[in-house]
Each structure stands twice: as C-alpha cells, then as structure tokens.
Design a protein around this motif. Structure first.
Motif, PDB file in Angstrom:
ATOM      1  N   VAL A  57       1.093  -1.225  -0.356  1.00 43.38           N
ATOM      2  CA  VAL A  57      -0.433   0.580  -0.247  1.00 43.38           C
ATOM      3  C   VAL A  57       0.887   0.936   0.002  1.00 43.38           C
ATOM      4  O   VAL A  57       1.279   2.286  -0.934  1.00 43.38           O
ATOM      5  CB  VAL A  57      -1.174   0.104   1.458  1.00 43.38           C
ATOM      6  N   THR A  58       1.914   0.706   0.823  1.00 42.73           N
ATOM      7  CA  THR A  58       2.584   2.331   0.362  1.00 42.73           C
ATOM      8  C   THR A  58       4.063   2.654  -0.533  1.00 42.73           C
ATOM      9  O   THR A  58       4.152   3.614  -0.781  1.00 42.73           O
ATOM     10  CB  THR A  58       3.652   2.344   1.971  1.00 42.73           C
ATOM     11  N   TYR A  59       3.897   0.937  -1.115  1.00 43.85           N
ATOM     12  CA  TYR A  59       5.185   1.105  -2.047  1.00 43.85           C
ATOM     13  C   TYR A  59       4.156   2.120  -3.505  1.00 43.85           C
ATOM     14  O   TYR A  59       4.531   3.584  -4.087  1.00 43.85           O
ATOM     15  CB  TYR A  59       5.350   0.418  -2.751  1.00 43.85           C
ATOM     16  N   VAL A  60       2.632   2.053  -3.733  1.00 44.60           N
ATOM     17  CA  VAL A  60       1.706   2.486  -4.740  1.00 44.60           C
ATOM     18  C   VAL A  60       1.962   3.969  -4.021  1.00 44.60           C
ATOM     19  O   VAL A  60       1.255   4.240  -5.105  1.00 44.60           O
ATOM     20  CB  VAL A  60       0.707   2.060  -4.681  1.00 44.60           C
ATOM     21  N   PHE A  61       1.226   4.130  -2.929  1.00 46.02           N
ATOM     22  CA  PHE A  61       1.030   5.554  -2.349  1.00 46.02           C
ATOM     23  C   PHE A  61       2.311   6.637  -2.680  1.00 46.02           C
ATOM     24  O   PHE A  61       2.387   7.618  -2.928  1.00 46.02           O
ATOM     25  CB  PHE A  61       0.804   5.863  -1.125  1.00 46.02           C
TER      26      PHE A  61
END
Length: 527
Positions: free
Chosen positions: A165-169
């Motif tokens: 989730v953080t990678y995409v964010f």
C-alpha cells in the motif's frame, strides 16, 4: 546445441537419432494396440501422430480446443508419437479424473523441464506418486502449511500488505502505474518472507519495489513454468531430450541456474547455522523448519538437494496465481466500473476507512472473493492443469485410457464451457454469490464441483490453498481499499488479450491510482 550452429556431422546424427526414435515409437504402437475404444481425436500421421499439428498450429492449446469443438466432444485423444494425450473440458469428467480415478491417474509426466526444475524429482509437484512423494506431501501439509505455521507467519504477510500500500502511495502521481509490477512486488516479498525471513536477496530497493536480483528471480520462475507447460516434441520422444531442438531446454537450464544462484547461498548459510553452529532460539521461517526436521533416527530428514528442490517448488507455485488473478480482476473492474464500485463499497461497509483491511476480514468480503473467483474462471494462469499420468489401464467417460497416457484437464475449457456457464465470456461476479437454487452463501476460492479450476483437487492438489487464498484476496482488498483506480486519460477500455505462452495479460495493465484513505494509514516501507 541449437540447430543454427550445428555442424553437418551433428546434424546427420540428429536426423539418424530422430528416425530411430520414430521407428521405435512405431514398433511400440504396433505392440500396444488399445484394449478398448479411445476417446475421439483428430487423424494423425503415421508414427508421429499429431506432433506435426503442434508445429503447424501455434499456440497449440488453441488448436486443441478448436479440434474438440469441431468434433463436438468434451474428451479427446491426441497422439504425440507413442504418447496418448487425453484432454478434458467437462466438469463431470474432470471430477472422474481427480476423484473417482484419482489414484490410478496420480503420476506425473517426466520431461527435460520437470527433471531440471525438480532436481531429479526430489520434491512434490513433479515427482511420481509413491512413498517419497507421500512423505514430501505430508511434510508440506502438516509443517509448512499447518495452521500453526501460517498463524506464526501472519505478521510477515501483514507487513508486506502494509508495504505494498505504501509502495503504491509513494509512486509518482502523474501518469499511470504498472499494476503487474505492483502485484509482483507483493507476491515475491511475501514468498521471500515466508521462505527465508527476508525481503531481498541482497540490497533492498530504495523505493520498496523489486530489486535487480528479485526481478531476475521472478523472470526465471515464469520462464521455467512456460517451458514446463510447452508442447515440446522431446516431451513425447525421450530419445530427443538434451538436443535443445526448439531452444526450450536452453531456456529452462538458464532459468534453473538463476534460481539456484539466488536460493542456494541462503540455504547453505542457514544449514551451516543450524547443523554446525547451534542454530537459533526458535524456527522463524520455512527454511528453518525444513532444516531442523528429523527422521525416526534423529538424523536430518532432508538433504541440501531435497531442500533446494522444494524451494524451486515453492517458487513456481506461490506467485503465479495471485499475480495473474489480481491483475486480471482489476482490469475487468476498470472495464466494469459498477463492479469496481460494489467491491469498494463492500470494503467501506465491512472494514471502514479508519483502518487497513486484515486477513481476519476476508471471510466477510464475499463480493471481492466472488470477483476473484470470476477472474480465476475466465483467466486462469495456464491453459491446462499440470498433466496427470495413468499408472495403469483405466477408463474415463466410458473410453479406454492406456497406461502411460497423459490427462490434461483444461482450465479454460471448464471455465468457459457454455454447458456449465451462462454467458461464459462475461465477467459476472454475482454468479458466485448464490448456489444453484438461488440461496446466498459464503464465498470461498474452492470449487469442489470442478466447474473451473483454481487450486486443483485430489491427491495432487496444491497444499497451499489457504495461503494462496489469503495472499490473493488480501492483495486485491488492500489495493481496492487504498486507492481509487481509473484508466489513463488516453484509454477508454482495457484490452483483455491473453499472452500466447501462458494466459497472463499480453501487455501489463497500466492504470492510475489515487489514494482514498487518510495519509497516516500509509505506513513507511519496512525492509
């Protein structure tokens, strides 16, 4: 040795060897006349049967299914040299293969690819049915995939769900992102955590994505799988194995070498830690478990070669289904915005927007699981299940099946069979929300009636159905909860075209992702 660099004497030897092999195949066929009526099949050439058809009709699976449609049959027999290959597109016959005749059809094919990938058949997926296989399968089921072990590794899986989730964010907001890269990053990281207790082989990627060695590793896994599922002539004429007549053998050798270069140093180092340096206080991952298992005499249960082979098993079995399913599901949702909205609304109702979805929420996410099931039905990873081999003469659907026959249950043939499914080519998740008489039910990724195939069934079924379900639904749910997905500005529809070598999307899915949760819910990447 490729044909392009083969000298005249080698070429002459190859032609002689090929002719001799075909002559032996002809003698074998004449000495083994069928004891009953075989399933219908296209007429073949003398000696080679339908092998030339596989050369002239690519991709081969399209020709096989077209031939079955022309013959109006759901079970067919293709002869490749002396090998009878039986293809099945009926759920009723598939259940006969995987239940009623399960033990009689429990063997695996032997090929150049499977021999290399399995390190000489020392593991579960490719080895023949027998006592050694039973030991390996029991270990996978009761140790690696046990509820205790899966609960123990829940933290690792949740960590990687947070990371993705953080990678995409953190990806640039301008333009589109490569969804396949995103899902591969998650699937590979989870596999690494559970196998080795670490996310990367060497240096961590700064952005939280796949590093160069991880990308090389993933590519090798998929090339090995493509070689295994190919209709290579040497698979049916053993005499030709090692000649690299269509370059597949060179491909699988290179792929296995890469897997070894990535995995072997970690296995060697960990074995030395446990067997010469006293080990750790506790077993932390699958590798620790495999190394510390003992036999009845208190000796190590598995050798280095066996552990290496099992790890290749895990490599090729872990990441293809979740990666392929989530990419196709998001693609179908982008073409059907009302479905995407329903799935997102379900997350908002069940989970809300004040916390991230967890594995414990999965039982309540029936619509999202229905979307995943529908993608598995329409877009399986490969056309056929891994081949089953007849250990003895038997029958299927009333037809005679000789010992040694290969049985290929068609994933695409079941999933798109108009005799099973209404509007079989339409993406309709609602069809999975009720039973055959209209009663609502809890949705799972199991399909006991074999109307389509996700994890298989019977003795050769995947031992990791629970972890496969968790990885697939968790990844899909996190991406849908965390982001608003839209098509790029210059795109009105996703082109839903599968590749020729497998059934992945021919082109990686590109889409735009806008965060839909408060920024504090996107944690930092933890490596």
């Amino acid at each position: 040795m490729s044909m392009s660099i083969m000298n005249p004497s080698s070429f002459t030897l190859l032609i002689f060897s090929f002719t001799l092999a075909l002559a032996l195949a002809m003698l074998s066929l004449r000495s083994k006349k069928p004891k009953g009526q075989l399933p219908p099949g296209p007429q073949g050439w003398p000696i080679v049967g339908n092998l030339f058809h596989t050369i002239m009709n690519r991709p081969v699976h399209v020709w096989i299914h077209r031939s079955m449609e022309d013959m109006q049959t759901e079970i067919a027999c293709f002869r490749f040299a002396s090998v009878h290959v039986i293809t099945v597109t009926s759920s009723e016959i598939a259940r006969e293969v995987l239940r009623e005749k399960d033990e009689a059809l429990a063997d695996r094919t032997q090929s150049y690819s499977s021999n290399l990938i399995s390190d000489g058949y020392k593991e579960v997926a490719f080895s023949s049915y027998g006592e050694s296989w039973k030991l390996m399968k029991k270990m996978m089921t009761t140790k690696l995939m046990s509820p205790t072990t899966l609960n123990k590794t829940l933290g690792d899986r949740t960590l990687e769900a947070d990371n993705i989730v953080t990678y995409v964010f953190n990806l640039p907001r301008q333009g589109s992102i490569n969804v396949r890269d995103v899902v591969l990053t998650y699937c590979h990281a989870v596999m690494m955590r559970m196998m080795f207790g670490q996310r990367h082989f060497e240096v961590a990627a700064e952005d939280g994505g796949l590093g160069p060695k991880e990308k090389e590793h993933v590519d090798a896994i998929y090339r090995a799988l493509d070689c295994f599922f190919s209709f290579n002539g040497a698979n049916y004429i053993p005499f030709l194995r090692g000649w690299n007549i269509d370059n597949k053998e060179a491909e699988v050798r290179e792929a296995v070498d890469i897997l070894n270069r990535c995995n072997d140093p970690i296995i060697h180092e960990r074995m030395e830690l446990w067997r010469t340096k006293g080990g750790k206080e506790t077993e932390e991952d699958w590798l620790d478990i495999l190394i510390t298992l003992k036999d009845d005499q208190g000796m190590p249960l598995f050798t280095f070669d066996e552990i290496r082979a099992l790890y290749r098993d895990i490599n090729v079995a872990t990441i293809d289904n979740p990666m392929n399913n989530v990419e196709w599901t998001i693609a179908e949702m982008l073409n059907n915005p009302e479905i995407l909205e329903k799935a997102t609304n379900e997350l908002d109702v069940v989970v809300g927007k004040n916390r991230l979805v967890q594995e414990s929420d999965i039982p309540q996410l029936n619509y999202i699981k229905a979307c995943s099931r529908e993608s598995f039905r329409l877009h399986p990873t490969n056309v056929f299940m891994p081949p089953h081999v007849a250990r003895q003469d038997t029958t299927l659907a009333g037809y005679f099946i000789p010992k040694g026959s290969q049985i290929l249950v068609s994933r695409i043939g079941l999933g798109r069979n108009p005799n099973i499914w209404d509007e079989p080519n339409m993406f309709k998740p609602e069809r999975h929300l009720a039973d055959h008489v209209g009663n609502s039910m809890d949705v799972t990724l199991m399909e006991p009636e074999m109307r389509f195939v996700i994890f298989g069934s019977g003795r050769r079924a995947c031992a990791g159905t629970k972890i496969g379900t968790s990885m697939t639904i968790m990844l899909l749910a996190r991406l849908l909860q965390g982001f608003e997905w839209t098509l790029p500005n210059d795109t009105s529809q996703v082109e839903l075209v599968p590749a020729d070598t497998n059934l992945f999307m021919a082109k990686p899915l590109l889409a735009c992702a806008k965060p839909r949760l408060t920024p504090t819910l996107y944690p930092k990447i933890q490596v």
